[in-house]
Design an enzyme around this catalytic site. Structure first.
Site, PDB file in Angstrom:
ATOM      1  N   ASN A 151      36.640  96.647   7.202  1.00  0.00           N
ATOM      2  CA  ASN A 151      37.388  97.233   6.094  1.00  0.00           C
ATOM      3  C   ASN A 151      37.452  98.750   6.123  1.00  0.00           C
ATOM      4  O   ASN A 151      38.245  99.358   5.403  1.00  0.00           O
ATOM      5  CB  ASN A 151      36.781  96.782   4.760  1.00  0.00           C
ATOM      6  CG  ASN A 151      35.295  97.091   4.672  1.00  0.00           C
ATOM      7  OD1 ASN A 151      34.508  96.615   5.488  1.00  0.00           O
ATOM      8  ND2 ASN A 151      34.902  97.876   3.687  1.00  0.00           N
ATOM      9  N   THR A 239      35.543  77.690 -15.926  1.00  0.00           N
ATOM     10  CA  THR A 239      36.990  77.554 -16.102  1.00  0.00           C
ATOM     11  C   THR A 239      37.730  78.461 -15.142  1.00  0.00           C
ATOM     12  O   THR A 239      37.493  79.670 -15.098  1.00  0.00           O
ATOM     13  CB  THR A 239      37.392  77.890 -17.551  1.00  0.00           C
ATOM     14  OG1 THR A 239      36.676  77.036 -18.441  1.00  0.00           O
ATOM     15  CG2 THR A 239      38.885  77.702 -17.754  1.00  0.00           C
ATOM     16  N   CYS A 324      33.597  99.882  -2.205  1.00  0.00           N
ATOM     17  CA  CYS A 324      32.357  99.234  -2.646  1.00  0.00           C
ATOM     18  C   CYS A 324      31.118 100.047  -2.294  1.00  0.00           C
ATOM     19  O   CYS A 324      30.005  99.674  -2.648  1.00  0.00           O
ATOM     20  CB  CYS A 324      32.252  97.843  -2.025  1.00  0.00           C
ATOM     21  SG  CYS A 324      33.624  96.759  -2.479  1.00  0.00           S
TER      22      CYS A 324
END
Length: 374
Positions: A151, A239, A324
């Site tokens: 990345n 969910t 990150c």
């Protein structure tokens, strides 16, 4: 208008994804686990999204599990395989170039459980040596985790070589690849990479944030790590975020032909390099074997953070490295053996299909101006 060259951090959602999210929020808002008509509608939309993304990835739809992000998918793969196979071996092989969502879980396994983590380091050209890959995998190896595309530098790693090394060593190892930077950009199907597990993410292909997926060719190879209502066949209970997933699906369907798009992106990268190559104050850090979408370079006259800020003031968005990393020195560039002065002045430029030649020219002009500073 912003000139956006930080597409490896996140991408602008495409029109198709935005429309899909809006429709999901207003029309498909039922819980996919509910039995009334709105729940059934949401469930059907979710399963269609699974099929569409599976088709784009090149895998069976029943092998794809939706996760909240690529980070969740990577963690589930690593901890899941270790929990399943820890009685068969105690070694995990990876590279020093991995994303933090791979390196940090492995660090946890080493510190808390004594797992033997073997790191492959790049050579002076930034590449992973295939012979070394074969030499470190043995019968104690239970997992090999290697990203498809780095990345920060765009290096394309030899994931497809792992299967041969595992077979030769007669290792019980499962093969995992973080394909977040590869999916939709280069050929990266499970069959092509010969991978058992693959992680992908929506917001790296012009979909919304909040949706990722883990490809699992055989669920028996890992144990679920999160427990709850049993959604996603127990792999990622909770969910499902239907709007994000349907946006993910729309973005996957909107992906252009890979080879055609790669040719265009390569022309942008070549255009930038051709304007910078004669400047002795600018160093290209990305190896030759790197994806066209990413270029890592250093402007030796200014450190990374001020450089990012300067370009931002000019309306140009680039990154000082992985988003990150939160300002920490790049472990990837350190692993490549680059000089501290080069690492501390490095930036990452990452392209998308929405970038234009005039934007590349504007970036090159600003970088050359900065390089003239003493």
């Amino acid at each position: 208008m912003a000139i956006y060259f930080d597409n490896s951090a996140t991408t602008k959602p495409c029109d198709e994804a935005v429309a899909a999210v809006k429709k999901a929020v207003s029309e498909s808002y039922g819980n996919p686990s509910s039995l009334h008509f709105l729940g059934i509608r949401a469930h059907d939309d979710l399963e269609k999204a699974r099929r569409d993304i599976s088709e784009a990835l090149g895998c069976r739809f029943d092998c794809l599990y939706f996760a909240p992000s690529g980070t969740y998918a990577n963690n589930a793969a690593i901890f899941g395989v270790w929990n399943r196979l820890k009685k068969e071996g105690n070694t995990i092989v990876t590279t020093a170039l991995e994303h933090p969502s791979v390196l940090e879980p492995l660090k946890k396994l080493k510190e808390s459980f004594g797992v033997n983590i073997v790191y492959l380091y790049p050579d002076k050209n930034g590449n992973i040596d295939k012979d070394e890959l074969y030499s470190v995998i043995n019968q104690d190896t239970i997992l090999v985790s290697m990203m498809a595309v780095n990345n920060e530098t765009g290096l394309i790693l030899p994931v497809s070589e792992i299967r041969g090394a595992v077979k030769r060593a007669k290792a019980p190892a499962v093969i995992h690849s973080d394909c977040v930077q590869a999916f939709g950009k280069i050929r990266s199907s499970p069959d092509f990479l010969k991978a058992d597990l693959m992680s992908i993410s929506s917001h790296k292909i012009h979909g919304p944030k909040g949706a990722g997926a883990l490809y699992v060719n055989d669920k028996k190879k890992l144990k679920p790590q999160i427990f709850g209502g049993g959604q996603e066949n127990g792999m990622f209970p909770g969910t499902e975020s239907t709007p994000a997933i349907l946006g993910f699906s729309a973005a996957a369907k909107a992906l252009p032909d890979i080879e055609q798009e790669l040719s265009y992106i390569a022309s942008l990268k070549k255009r930038l390099i051709s304007q910078l190559k004669d400047c002795d104050k600018i160093v290209i850090n990305s190896p030759e074997n790197s994806i066209a979408y990413i270029i890592n370079l250093s402007v030796l006259t200014m450190k990374s953070q001020p450089l990012v800020g300067y370009l931002s003031d000019k309306g140009i968005c680039v990154s000082a490295g992985s988003a990150c990393k939160k300002g920490k020195r790049s472990s990837t560039l350190v692993a490549m053996g680059l000089k501290p002065s080069v690492i501390d002045s490095a930036i990452r430029i990452s392209f998308s299909r929405f970038n234009k030649e005039c934007e590349v020219d504007a970036l090159a002009n600003e970088l050359l101006n900065l390089a003239k500073r003493i």
